[in-house]
Design an enzyme around this catalytic site. Structure first.
Site, PDB file in Angstrom:
ATOM      1  N   GLU B  29     -41.769  61.069   9.127  1.00 27.98           N
ATOM      2  CA  GLU B  29     -42.769  60.492  10.029  1.00 27.98           C
ATOM      3  C   GLU B  29     -42.137  59.375  10.863  1.00 27.98           C
ATOM      4  O   GLU B  29     -41.567  58.434  10.303  1.00 27.98           O
ATOM      5  CB  GLU B  29     -43.933  59.922   9.195  1.00 27.98           C
ATOM      6  CG  GLU B  29     -44.684  60.994   8.434  1.00 27.98           C
ATOM      7  CD  GLU B  29     -45.412  60.467   7.194  1.00 27.98           C
ATOM      8  OE1 GLU B  29     -45.497  59.237   7.013  1.00 27.98           O
ATOM      9  OE2 GLU B  29     -45.889  61.295   6.392  1.00 27.98           O
ATOM     10  N   GLU B  60     -47.060  64.457   3.816  1.00 30.51           N
ATOM     11  CA  GLU B  60     -45.910  64.339   2.909  1.00 30.51           C
ATOM     12  C   GLU B  60     -45.622  65.624   2.147  1.00 30.51           C
ATOM     13  O   GLU B  60     -44.464  65.932   1.849  1.00 30.51           O
ATOM     14  CB  GLU B  60     -46.121  63.179   1.929  1.00 30.51           C
ATOM     15  CG  GLU B  60     -45.768  61.811   2.508  1.00 30.51           C
ATOM     16  CD  GLU B  60     -46.907  61.205   3.322  1.00 30.51           C
ATOM     17  OE1 GLU B  60     -48.010  61.775   3.300  1.00 30.51           O
ATOM     18  OE2 GLU B  60     -46.677  60.165   3.969  1.00 30.51           O
ATOM     19  N   PHE B  83     -42.658  55.188   2.580  1.00 36.90           N
ATOM     20  CA  PHE B  83     -42.695  54.229   1.462  1.00 36.90           C
ATOM     21  C   PHE B  83     -42.628  55.032   0.168  1.00 36.90           C
ATOM     22  O   PHE B  83     -43.307  56.060   0.039  1.00 36.90           O
ATOM     23  CB  PHE B  83     -43.993  53.415   1.474  1.00 36.90           C
ATOM     24  CG  PHE B  83     -44.056  52.337   2.525  1.00 36.90           C
ATOM     25  CD1 PHE B  83     -43.886  51.000   2.186  1.00 36.90           C
ATOM     26  CD2 PHE B  83     -44.295  52.662   3.854  1.00 36.90           C
ATOM     27  CE1 PHE B  83     -43.957  50.005   3.158  1.00 36.90           C
ATOM     28  CE2 PHE B  83     -44.369  51.668   4.832  1.00 36.90           C
ATOM     29  CZ  PHE B  83     -44.195  50.339   4.483  1.00 36.90           C
ATOM     30  N   ASP B  85     -43.942  54.616  -2.541  1.00 31.65           N
ATOM     31  CA  ASP B  85     -45.258  54.760  -3.173  1.00 31.65           C
ATOM     32  C   ASP B  85     -45.908  56.092  -2.789  1.00 31.65           C
ATOM     33  O   ASP B  85     -46.705  56.656  -3.540  1.00 31.65           O
ATOM     34  CB  ASP B  85     -46.194  53.626  -2.723  1.00 31.65           C
ATOM     35  CG  ASP B  85     -45.507  52.274  -2.739  1.00 31.65           C
ATOM     36  OD1 ASP B  85     -45.866  51.429  -3.555  1.00 31.65           O
ATOM     37  OD2 ASP B  85     -44.580  52.060  -1.909  1.00 31.65           O
ATOM     38  N   PHE B  86     -45.576  56.591  -1.584  1.00 28.59           N
ATOM     39  CA  PHE B  86     -46.198  57.824  -1.090  1.00 28.59           C
ATOM     40  C   PHE B  86     -45.669  59.065  -1.825  1.00 28.59           C
ATOM     41  O   PHE B  86     -46.189  60.169  -1.633  1.00 28.59           O
ATOM     42  CB  PHE B  86     -45.991  58.009   0.418  1.00 28.59           C
ATOM     43  CG  PHE B  86     -46.394  56.839   1.279  1.00 28.59           C
ATOM     44  CD1 PHE B  86     -47.175  55.810   0.767  1.00 28.59           C
ATOM     45  CD2 PHE B  86     -45.981  56.771   2.603  1.00 28.59           C
ATOM     46  CE1 PHE B  86     -47.534  54.726   1.572  1.00 28.59           C
ATOM     47  CE2 PHE B  86     -46.336  55.700   3.405  1.00 28.59           C
ATOM     48  CZ  PHE B  86     -47.111  54.671   2.897  1.00 28.59           C
ATOM     49  N   ILE B  87     -44.648  58.893  -2.606  1.00 32.51           N
ATOM     50  CA  ILE B  87     -44.179  60.003  -3.436  1.00 32.51           C
ATOM     51  C   ILE B  87     -45.338  60.537  -4.280  1.00 32.51           C
ATOM     52  O   ILE B  87     -45.399  61.726  -4.595  1.00 32.51           O
ATOM     53  CB  ILE B  87     -42.992  59.538  -4.321  1.00 32.51           C
ATOM     54  CG1 ILE B  87     -41.716  59.517  -3.475  1.00 32.51           C
ATOM     55  CG2 ILE B  87     -42.821  60.430  -5.552  1.00 32.51           C
ATOM     56  CD1 ILE B  87     -40.505  58.976  -4.218  1.00 32.51           C
ATOM     57  N   HIS B 129     -47.530  49.532  -1.391  1.00 29.36           N
ATOM     58  CA  HIS B 129     -46.400  49.651  -0.464  1.00 29.36           C
ATOM     59  C   HIS B 129     -45.196  48.831  -0.939  1.00 29.36           C
ATOM     60  O   HIS B 129     -44.357  48.447  -0.137  1.00 29.36           O
ATOM     61  CB  HIS B 129     -46.793  49.196   0.943  1.00 29.36           C
ATOM     62  CG  HIS B 129     -47.708  50.136   1.661  1.00 29.36           C
ATOM     63  ND1 HIS B 129     -49.015  50.308   1.305  1.00 29.36           N
ATOM     64  CD2 HIS B 129     -47.498  50.978   2.705  1.00 29.36           C
ATOM     65  CE1 HIS B 129     -49.592  51.202   2.106  1.00 29.36           C
ATOM     66  NE2 HIS B 129     -48.686  51.634   2.960  1.00 29.36           N
TER      67      HIS B 129
END
Lengths: 342, 326
Positions: B29, B60, B83, B85-87, B129
Site C-alpha cells: 500500500e 492485506e 504496520f 500489527d496489520f499482520i 500501531h
C-alpha cells in the site's frame, strides 16, 4: 431453489461446436469423478478412508467443463472439495485415493490429506481448506503471468459460502483493478456447509449478483451441463488470455451427498435431492452423447474402463504401505529438512 | 564506506536485489509513487517502473495471497505490510498458507517471498500501531524471521531474505528508520540464522533484537563506566533460524544471560532462548537467566507512558547490576 431448466445456451441443441472427441473427454472426466467419489464414500464406510473428505458427487460437470477447456500450463486452485478438480486435470485415481486412504502411494504421501490435494506437474497448485484463502493466491499466479507475458490462466474454484468471506472481496477487487488473467468459479451447490446460502446473502445469487461491484459481467450458468460449463470457460479463458481481465462465473449445481463425510444432510427439504437427481450431470451428458449419435456400446465401454481404473486403483491403495515415518520432518524448509536452529 | 540511514538502507537493500534479478517484484500500500508510509521505498518506482513496483488496494489478504501465488509460480516478491500489527488481518497467509504449502504438498510447492513490515514502538501511535509482533511469526514452523538493527544489516539481511527459497518475515523497526550507520560500498549479502556479537564482554551476556540492540549497547557502556561490569551484547538478528551456537558460546564465557525484548512478556523469544540455555548450558550459568521485557499490557499512546513500559538503557543496566550483585 429448483433445478435450472434454462437450456438457452444451446446445451441440448444439436449445435456441434464442441465435437465428438471433446464430448467423449468431458463425459469420461465426469465418470472418473463420479466413480472415484462414490468409491471414496464406500471406502469411508469401510473405515479405509481416514480423516475427512468432501465429495463432489453431483457437481462433476463443473470440474469436467473447466478442465476440458484448460490448456496445459493453466493452473487450478481448488478448495477442500477438490478431488474432482484434481482428477479432472489428469491426476491418477490411485494417487487421489491413496492420499484419502493415507497411504505411501498418495499424491502427497499422506502429508496433506483429502483437503490439500496438489499436483504441480498437472497444474493443480493446491487445494485450500481455509475458506477464501486461494482467491488471492490465484491472483498472484495470474500476476506472474501478466508480468512475464505468459499466456496461462489461473482458475480458482470455490463454493457459494466463500462469497461471504473478506478474501473473496479483496481478491475480486484486486484482480479487477490489476486486470489479471484469473477466472473465479463459484460452484453454488445451495448450501454453505449445513446452512442454505439464501439464508445468509441479501441477494438471490451469491456470486453473480456481486459481479457488478467489481465491474464484471453477471454470469450465471447451469453447472450441471458440461457443455454449458465448457463453453463459458472457453469464453472466460479467451478474455483472460487477451489481457481483458478476470471473470466471475457462478455455476448452479447441487451436491448429492452431505457437506463432508460426517454429514447426512438431513437439513435438506424433502424431495430436493430427488428433484436435482433428475438433472444429474452424468445422466444429462449420457443423453447428450446419444443425441449426437454416440452408440450405447461406446458409452458402456467408457463406463467399464473407468470402473476398471477405479477398481485397480482401489486394490493398489489397499495393498500400498502406509507412509514411512522418516518423512514426518521433511520439506518443512526448502533444504528438505526442518531445522530451525544450529 | 558511507553513512546512511536505516530508512535509506531499506531502499538500497531492495534496489540491490531488484537490479540483480528481474523476478524480484515489490507490492504494497502506497509503496510506489508515494515511496511508502515511512518513506523507506522512495525512488524504487522511478528506478524499476510500474510493472515491478506496484501499489495495491488496502487489502492485506490480497497483498500476501498475491505474493504467495507469484512466488509459487516463479517470481520473488517482496510484500509490504505497512504496520506489523496489520499482520493480524492477513494472518492466514503467515500462519496457514506460506509455511505449510511445501510440507502439505510433500515438497511440490515453493514459497520464496519476503514480507517486510514496520514493527515496534516509539512513535506514540498506541496499541494497534506500535507492537512488536515477531513472536507471532516465530512460533510457526516453515517461516523464517529476521529483525535487523543496523543499516548494514538491513541491506545484508534483505539480500539474504530475497535470495532465500523459504518465506521470510522481515521486521524493520520504526524507531530505527532515522538511525544511521556505516555501510560498505558495493553489494552486501548476509546470512540468515547468524547472530552477531556487537560488543564483547566477560561478565554477562545480553541478547537483544532490533531497537533493543542500541539500548543494550548503551546499558553496557554505562555498566562498564559506572560499575566496571563488562557485558557482551549479542544482536540476535534472526529468530528463525536461531543462531543458538553464538548465544551458548557467549553464555559459556560469561556465565550469565539476560534477554532484552520489546514484546510483551508472555511467550517472548527471550523465553525460548532462556529455555535452550537452561536445557543445554545449565552448568555454564552462575546465576538465573533474566528476561527484561515490556510488561504484559497493550501499549499506551502517550509518550511518558510508552517510554516507561519499553525496556530502557537505565532499566537494562539496573537489572543487570542488581542481578550480578545478588
Amino acid at each position: 431453489m429448483t433445478p435450472p431448466n434454462d437450456r438457452t445456451n444451446g446445451g441440448a441443441g444439436l449445435n456441434d461446436d464442441i465435437g465428438e472427441a471433446k464430448r467423449l473427454e468431458l463425459y469420461r472426466l465426469q465418470v472418473v469423478i463420479r466413480e472415484s467419489e462414490q468409491r471414496a464414500f464406500d471406502l469411508f464406510l469401510q473405515n479405509l478412508v481416514k480423516g475427512t473428505s468432501h465429495l463432489s458427487l453431483g457437481q462433476e460437470a463443473v470440474a469436467a467443463g473447466f478442465a476440458g477447456a484448460m490448456k496445459k500450463g493453466d493452473l487450478s486452485f481448488c478448495t477442500y472439495r477438490g478431488h474432482a478438480h484434481t482428477l479432472a486435470r489428469g491426476v491418477s485415481v490411485e494417487k487421489v485415493l491413496g492420499e484419502l486412504m493415507q497411504k505411501d502411494n498418495g499424491l502427497m504421501r499422506g502429508k496433506g490429506g483429502s483437503m490439500h490435494l496438489t499436483s504441480e506437474e498437472h497444474g493443480v497448485m493446491g487445494s485450500y481448506a481455509i475458506i477464501g484463502a486461494h482467491l488471492p493466491i490465484a491472483c498472484g499466479a495470474a500476476w506472474r503471468a501478466q508480468y512475464r507475458g505468459d499466456k496461462d490462466v489461473s482458475v480458482c474454484f470455490f463454493g457459494d459460502g466463500t462469497t461471504n468471506i473478506g478474501a473473496f472481496h479483496e481478491a475480486l477487487n484486486f484482480a479487477a483493478v490489476w486486470k489479471l488473467p484469473v477466472v473465479f468459479v463459484c460452484e453454488n451447490n445451495l448450501y454453505m456447509e449445513y446452512t442454505p446460502i439464501k439464508d445468509v446473502i441479501p441477494i438471490p445469487q451469491p456470486a453473480a449478483d456481486r459481479a457488478s461491484a467489481y465491474g464484471l459481467e453477471r454470469i450465471l450458468i447451469d453447472g450441471n451441463d458440461a457443455d454449458v460449463v465448457y463453453r463459458t470457460a472457453q469464453k472466460a479463458f479467451a478474455r483472460a488470455r487477451a489481457g481483458e481481465g478476470p471473470s466471475l462465473i457462478e455455476c448452479l449445481t447441487y451436491r448429492h451427498s452431505g457437506h463432508s463425510r460426517a454429514d447426512p444432510a438431513k437439513y435438506r427439504p424433502e424431495g430436493e435431492l430427488e428433484e436435482w437427481k433428475k438433472r444429474d450431470p452424468v445422466k444429462i451428458y449420457r443423453e447428450r452423447l446419444k443425441q449426437f449419435g454416440v452408440k450405447e456400446d461406446a458409452i458402456a465401454e467408457i463406463d467399464a474402463s473407468v470402473r476398471k481404473e477405479v477398481d485397480d486403483a482401489t486394490e493398489a491403495c489397499k495393498a500400498a504401505p502406509p507412509p514411512p515415518l522418516d518423512i514426518i520432518s521433511t520439506d518443512v524448509y526448502a533444504d528438505g529438512g526442518w531445522a530451525w536452529r544450529n | 564506506m558511507a553513512e546512511i540511514s536505516y530508512r535509506d538502507a531499506v531502499t538500497r537493500g531492495i534496489a540491490q536485489e531488484m537490479a540483480r534479478d528481474p523476478d524480484v517484484v515489490f507490492l504494497g500500500e502506497d509503496v510506489a509513487k508515494p515511496g511508502g508510509c515511512f518513506k523507506a521505498t522512495v525512488g524504487l518506482y522511478e528506478q524499476f517502473g510500474a510493472l515491478r513496483v506496484r501499489d495495491t488496494p488496502i487489502s492485506e489478504q490480497a497483498i500476501l495471497g498475491a505474493a504467495m501465488g507469484a512466488a509459487m509460480t516463479g517470481l520473488k516478491p517482496i510484500a509490504e505490510i505497512m504496520f506489523s500489527d496489520f499482520i493480524a488481518v492477513c494472518f492466514d497467509y503467515i500462519a496457514n498458507e506460506f509455511p505449510k504449502s511445501r510440507y502439505m504438498s510433500n515438497g511440490q510447492l515453493k514459497c520464496p517471498l519476503v514480507v517486510r513490515t514496520a514493527n515496534g514502538a516509539g512513535s506514540r501511535f498506541g496499541a494497534q500501531h506500535s507492537q512488536s509482533v515477531e513472536n507471532w511469526c516465530m512460533m510457526i514452523p516453515g517461516l523464517k524471521v529476521v529483525a535487523p538493527s543496523t543499516p548494514r544489516d538491513v541491506i545484508g539481511l534483505m539480500a539474504a531474505a530475497v535470495r532465500d527459497p523459504d518465506p521470510v518475515i522481515f521486521f524493520e523497526h520504526k524507531s530505527l528508520y532515522n538511525s544511521k550507520g556505516e555501510v560498505p560500498d558495493g553489494e552486501i549479502v548476509d546470512t540468515l540464522g547468524s547472530a552477531k556479537i556487537v560488543r564483547p564482554g566477560k561478565d554477562a551476556t545480553i541478547c537483544a533484537l532490533a531497537l533493543m540492540v542500541p539500548r543494550a549497547l548503551e546499558a553496557a557502556e554505562r555498566l562498564k563506566i559506572d560499575h566496571g561490569i563488562d557485558c557482551e551484547v549479542v544482536d540476535v538478528r534472526s529468530l528463525v533460524p536461531l543462531d543458538t551456537q553464538t548465544i551458548l558460546g557467549s553464555v559459556a564465557r560469561t556465565g550469565r544471560l539476560f534477554t532484552v525484548e520489546e514484546n510483551p512478556r508472555l511467550c517472548g523469544w527471550g523465553a525460548e532462548i532462556v529455555s535452550i540455555v537452561a536445557d543445554e548450558a545449565f552448568y555454564d550459568l552462575d546465576g538465573p537467566p533474566v528476561r527484561i521485557t515490556t510488561p504484559h499490557i497493550p501499549l499506551p499512546a502517550a509518550d511518558i507512558m510508552e517510554d516507561v513500559v519499553l525496556p530502557t538503557p537505565d532499566r537494562i543496566a539496573e537489572t543487570v547490576k542488581r542481578s550480578l550483585e545478588a
